[in-house]
Every structure is written in structure tokens, then in C-alpha cells.
Design a protein around this motif. Sequence first.
Motif, PDB file in Angstrom:
ATOM      1  N   PHE A   3     -95.270  -9.280 -80.168  1.00 33.95           N
ATOM      2  CA  PHE A   3     -93.922  -9.648 -79.734  1.00 33.95           C
ATOM      3  C   PHE A   3     -92.982  -8.598 -80.290  1.00 33.95           C
ATOM      4  N   SER A   4     -91.877  -8.342 -79.601  1.00 35.23           N
ATOM      5  CA  SER A   4     -90.992  -7.260 -80.015  1.00 35.23           C
ATOM      6  C   SER A   4     -89.631  -7.418 -79.355  1.00 35.23           C
ATOM      7  N   ALA A   5     -88.663  -6.685 -79.876  1.00 31.70           N
ATOM      8  CA  ALA A   5     -87.314  -6.636 -79.316  1.00 31.70           C
ATOM      9  C   ALA A   5     -86.814  -5.205 -79.417  1.00 31.70           C
ATOM     10  N   PHE A   6     -86.276  -4.667 -78.323  1.00 33.50           N
ATOM     11  CA  PHE A   6     -85.801  -3.289 -78.326  1.00 33.50           C
ATOM     12  C   PHE A   6     -84.811  -3.107 -77.181  1.00 33.50           C
ATOM     13  N   VAL A  40     -86.760  -8.569 -74.906  1.00 38.06           N
ATOM     14  CA  VAL A  40     -87.547  -9.354 -75.840  1.00 38.06           C
ATOM     15  C   VAL A  40     -88.898  -9.633 -75.189  1.00 38.06           C
ATOM     16  N   VAL A  41     -89.974  -9.275 -75.875  1.00 42.10           N
ATOM     17  CA  VAL A  41     -91.335  -9.528 -75.419  1.00 42.10           C
ATOM     18  C   VAL A  41     -91.927 -10.640 -76.266  1.00 42.10           C
ATOM     19  N   LEU A  42     -92.461 -11.685 -75.609  1.00 46.21           N
ATOM     20  CA  LEU A  42     -93.036 -12.827 -76.317  1.00 46.21           C
ATOM     21  C   LEU A  42     -94.464 -13.091 -75.834  1.00 46.21           C
ATOM     22  N   HIS A  43     -95.257 -13.691 -76.707  1.00 48.74           N
ATOM     23  CA  HIS A  43     -96.665 -13.988 -76.428  1.00 48.74           C
ATOM     24  C   HIS A  43     -96.797 -15.504 -76.254  1.00 48.74           C
ATOM     25  N   THR A  44     -97.043 -15.944 -75.013  1.00 51.14           N
ATOM     26  CA  THR A  44     -97.102 -17.381 -74.722  1.00 51.14           C
ATOM     27  C   THR A  44     -98.455 -18.004 -75.022  1.00 51.14           C
ATOM     28  N   GLY A  45     -99.447 -17.218 -75.406  1.00 52.98           N
ATOM     29  CA  GLY A  45    -100.733 -17.784 -75.779  1.00 52.98           C
ATOM     30  C   GLY A  45    -101.529 -18.280 -74.589  1.00 52.98           C
ATOM     31  N   GLU A  46    -102.324 -19.304 -74.815  1.00 52.95           N
ATOM     32  CA  GLU A  46    -103.191 -19.849 -73.776  1.00 52.95           C
ATOM     33  C   GLU A  46    -102.484 -20.922 -72.949  1.00 52.95           C
ATOM     34  N   ARG A  61     -85.070 -15.669 -84.016  1.00 53.57           N
ATOM     35  CA  ARG A  61     -83.715 -15.883 -84.520  1.00 53.57           C
ATOM     36  C   ARG A  61     -83.198 -14.640 -85.242  1.00 53.57           C
ATOM     37  N   GLY A  62     -84.059 -13.968 -85.980  1.00 55.28           N
ATOM     38  CA  GLY A  62     -83.636 -12.756 -86.662  1.00 55.28           C
ATOM     39  C   GLY A  62     -83.520 -11.562 -85.737  1.00 55.28           C
ATOM     40  N   ALA A  63     -84.482 -11.406 -84.820  1.00 60.23           N
ATOM     41  CA  ALA A  63     -84.489 -10.243 -83.932  1.00 60.23           C
ATOM     42  C   ALA A  63     -83.270 -10.235 -83.014  1.00 60.23           C
ATOM     43  N   THR A  64     -82.884 -11.394 -82.511  1.00 66.42           N
ATOM     44  CA  THR A  64     -81.751 -11.449 -81.578  1.00 66.42           C
ATOM     45  C   THR A  64     -80.409 -11.354 -82.294  1.00 66.42           C
ATOM     46  N   ALA A  65     -80.424 -11.399 -83.626  1.00 66.06           N
ATOM     47  CA  ALA A  65     -79.193 -11.210 -84.392  1.00 66.06           C
ATOM     48  C   ALA A  65     -78.939  -9.742 -84.734  1.00 66.06           C
ATOM     49  N   ARG A  66     -79.922  -8.859 -84.471  1.00 64.83           N
ATOM     50  CA  ARG A  66     -79.688  -7.440 -84.698  1.00 64.83           C
ATOM     51  C   ARG A  66     -78.572  -6.978 -83.761  1.00 64.83           C
ATOM     52  N   ASP A  73     -84.057 -23.018 -77.866  1.00 59.46           N
ATOM     53  CA  ASP A  73     -82.758 -23.028 -78.545  1.00 59.46           C
ATOM     54  C   ASP A  73     -82.342 -21.627 -78.964  1.00 59.46           C
ATOM     55  N   ALA A  74     -83.283 -20.839 -79.483  1.00 62.55           N
ATOM     56  CA  ALA A  74     -82.950 -19.477 -79.901  1.00 62.55           C
ATOM     57  C   ALA A  74     -82.566 -18.612 -78.704  1.00 62.55           C
ATOM     58  N   LEU A  75     -83.231 -18.792 -77.571  1.00 59.09           N
ATOM     59  CA  LEU A  75     -82.903 -18.017 -76.374  1.00 59.09           C
ATOM     60  C   LEU A  75     -81.512 -18.363 -75.856  1.00 59.09           C
ATOM     61  N   VAL A  76     -81.163 -19.645 -75.918  1.00 52.67           N
ATOM     62  CA  VAL A  76     -79.835 -20.061 -75.465  1.00 52.67           C
ATOM     63  C   VAL A  76     -78.755 -19.506 -76.388  1.00 52.67           C
TER      64      VAL A  76
END
Length: 393
Positions: free
Chosen positions: A219-222, A230-236, A263-268, A313-316
Motif C-alpha cells: 500500500f502506498s500514497a504518492f 492512494v494504493v490499498l490492498h483489499t486482500g481476499e 490516517r497518517g498518509a493522507t495527512a501528509r 471513515d479515513a477516506l471520507v
Amino acid sequence: MAGGLDALAQPNTREPKEGGTVAEPLVTSPPVVMAPRADGFEVAWGVGRLSRGWVEWREDGGATGRAGSDAFGMVPQDAEVLRVRVSGWQAGHTREFRTVTESVLGPAERHESPWKNVRTLDPQAATAHFAVWNDTHQNEATLRALHRSTPEVDLLVWNGDLCNDWKQPGEFVSTILSPAGQDVSAGRPLAVVVGNHDVRGTWAFQLDDYVAAPEGRPFSAFRVGPVAVVVLHTGEDKPDSHPTFEGRVAFEPLRAEQAEWLRGATARPAIRDAPYKVVFCHIPLRWIDETPADYDAEGYDWFSRMSRDAWHDALVVWGAQIVVSGHTHLPAWLPPSREFPYGQLVAGGPDDEPTSEEAATWIQGVATEGELTLTMRTLDGAVLHQVSLPPLP
């Protein structure tokens, strides 16, 4: 656009790998540019036997350099794949690079790849151009058509399900680094999003040997120009406890980890203040029919309620505008609503026939100061969905 493995070294005689019958060349894929950043990227390439390797670069004006050490001070060495992290470049800077590979065991051999242009990401750029593939499932017809259709871009997002499963240990290079024999990162640095099929099979635990990510996690943010990604890993698509997984997966704690990280990545500042905010994850966070799956009757999740519960909630709070996914093989656009302020764009996928690319799609994203437009096309060019987003205040 560079293509194929024409420039790779020819095979030379050597002892085959265990169980093998055909000698392989020293280098088995093009150098693939992954995990682009503002200050660099990572290069991965396949090798046919124990080898060492590094990256050399050059630019107009005569400057040259070399990258080639791992976290423990060793020159990267492996019998299947070599990876080199390149750092210290300027944002939005273009240089040429090549990989150099030398055999460690067997006959002495050296291979130099062709020179290849690469450009770092530029968070300050006024525009951005990206493309999205998904659900290619080792379908060579789909991969060839996508490669032909997709132009050079700032970023190519491969949005999950690169494979069907990893039941054969030798398929990583041919699936990820030279899919259908093509150099997919030529002119388009690659960001890989992990899909549910990418974590299936006996050998799935080796995936992170072949897939690089900017922060070393799936997962990453850039920033890509005005677009925060924002890249997220939704799993199975079933709970970790499902018997088909045989106790080999742990995606529930991974989703919780991403929730805290998000929460931390989107606050950058660069991510928080971007004009456009886009999420890529393989399994959608919303779907047309959200009836709970009956896992006991071979049901599976068409959307990841577990991921949405963890991240919504974090995305909103961040102000995410759109989530781009695959997984369903059915194209769909779910506009934002009061409950879900972010839209959900779901791309199509190829039919089950191994040579059929029908129903596959790709997405082109173009961001300017005035709007971000995402256009989903079939492989014959027909537009299925076009979504335009205004810049955030």
C-alpha cells in the motif's frame, strides 16, 4: 514503444534448474520500472541462474552513475530475479538507464540491457497522465491488446489479478516481468496493486520478491502531478478463516494496519492538499448488489465490505473523490452519494477463454488544472464510461 525480448541475450548451455529440461538465457525479462517516486524508482528483471546485477544511468551533458547495493551492503544477487532501488534523482527528471547482469555460477557471462528512458514523478507538475489495467489473468491476447492500446504515460497502474494463482513456482517472471513477452514498463512506470488471485496458490508467498512498492509494503500514497494516489490492498474475497485458504492468509490484520497507516498518509501535505484524490484497490469498496455472500455455498465478495468498514471513515475525512477497482469483470460506475462521498469506478476483465480478450477494458486518466477525466474503453476503442471530476478547493 519498446517491445518483446528481442534484445535479450541468447541462451547458452548450462545445467538446467531442478526439474527443467531447457537451458535458459542469463537474463529472462526486460528491466521493469516499478514503484516510481519523485526521487527514483525500483528496477526488477528476471535471471536464469544465480547472478549479480546493478543499474547504470546516463543523461545529456555526460553525467553518469550507478546503483546496485541492497540493504545489507551486498550487490543484488539471486537465481530468479534481481531488484535495484534507485534513489537521489530530481523530481520530473528524465535519464537513460540500463541493467548489467553477470553470472555467479556456471559459465562466465555478462549481459547489458538496451538503454531505456525513465522519468521520475513530479508532484509539482500541472498535469498528469495515467493508465489502468486490471484482471489480465495471464491472458496473452488481452495483454498484447493492452500493450498496443496504451500510450506512454506518467504511470501505469496494474490494478490486480495479474495471475490466476501461483500453483507453479516458475511463473512469476513470465507473468509480472515479461507478460506475453512484452516490455510493459517501456514509457510507463508501473505501480502494481495486489489482487485476490495474486495471493492464491502454493507459491503466492513469493509475490513480494517480484513486486516492488514505494514504501516496501503493498500500500502506498504518492503524487502524480496534481493527483494524489492512494494504493490499498483489499486482500481476499472471503474471510481469512475460510477453509480454502488452509490457514495461509492474514488479511484482516493487514486491513487494520492500512487503516492506521491511511490516517497518517493522507495527512501528509502533498497528499492532503492535492487538487485530485484517487484510490486504487482491486476489489471494489462499493457494488451494485451488496447482498452478503454465502461462503458455505461457494459464494465470494463482489465488493470488500471488510475493507470498506476499515477504511471508509479515513477516506471520507481525506476527501477521496473516486475509487478505481476491477475484480468483477463487469464495468460499472457508482456515482458519489450522501452515504458514500466517493464514486466507485469498476473496470471490466477478459472472458474466461484463455485466448479471448473480449470484455477487457483499460482506463485512461488525464488531469489538468480544470478537471480530472477518467475514460474507460474496450480494447476496440469504444467508450464505456467517462467520469470528470473538478479540482478540490
